[in-house]
Design a protein around this motif. Structure first.
Motif: not given
Length: 232
Positions: A96-120
């Motif tokens: 459950w601690a691992g899933l809490a870390l997943f949730g928190a990091a996913t939320a943080v990830d959404s606030r740190l978006p890429l500025s552009c799409a490198p593969t395209a």
């Protein structure tokens, strides 16, 4: 005369129901990328990162950043609720601690978006190589890695706990074990594809590998939610 098995007290059922609902809603929000074929994003699902859908220069970036934030917060809340209200063993606490870390990091990830799409976008790749992109690109890579690590810890720990102690996921342990093994394989594929792309060797089906990776996490969360509510 046969008697029916005892049922959990109503407050306990309400709590397990809340944890299950949070996990299901989180899994659904985490799967919103599945609508990309209907949006005409212009990104190839065969070669693009899922997170490129949420890049600042993408037409539906705000939508996908919002759903990622929502998914992260919902899973975080569900995992914290499980840690508070469900029976605890060493393995389940780690899971459950691992899933809490997943949730928190996913939320943080959404606030740190890429500025552009490198593969395209070749210009985006060139700017990355020259160090001319925002620091969020590096931070995003870190938060994404932390999120996947948390998900893997949760999946492995809770699956092993179920097989060892017959708790929580025991009725679905074969399915969750298979999903966990597939998730490990998809993660290895994604890491190899990222390394190939960074080395200029092509994408190696990066988009497929990563989409499989995030889809398996969502499906596993759904099975976990079902196990939680059935336990309650």
């Amino acid at each position: 005369m046969p008697t029916s098995p005892p049922t959990a007290p109503r407050p306990a059922r309400a709590r397990t129901g809340a944890v299950s609902a949070l996990l299901v809603l989180g899994a659904l929000a985490y799967s919103m990328w599945l609508i990309e074929p209907f949006l005409g994003t212009g990104l190839s699902p065969l070669s693009s990162y899922v997170s490129e859908l949420a890049a600042r220069d993408q037409p539906y970036g705000t939508l996908f950043r919002t759903t990622d934030l929502t998914a992260g917060l919902l899973v975080l809340a569900g995992a914290v609720g499980a840690l508070r209200w469900l029976p605890r063993r060493w393995g389940t606490v780690v899971g459950w601690a691992g899933l809490a870390l997943f949730g928190a990091a996913t939320a943080v990830d959404s606030r740190l978006p890429l500025s552009c799409a490198p593969t395209a976008d070749a210009a985006c790749v060139a700017r990355e190589g020259a160090g001319l992109v925002p620091a969020a690109h590096t931070a995003h890579a870190v938060s994404s890695s932390v999120a996947v690590t948390g998900a893997l810890v949760g999946m492995v720990a809770l699956t092993l706990a179920a097989r060892r102690h017959g708790s929580l996921l025991s009725r679905a342990s074969s399915s969750t074990l298979l999903l966990t093994l597939l998730e490990l394989a998809a993660t290895a594929w994604t890491l190899a594809a990222v390394a190939a792309f960074d080395a200029g060797l092509g994408t190696w089906g990066l988009g497929v590998g990563q989409r499989l990776q995030v889809l398996l996490i969502a499906v596993w969360l759904g099975l976990l939610a079902r196990a939680v509510v059935r336990r309650g």
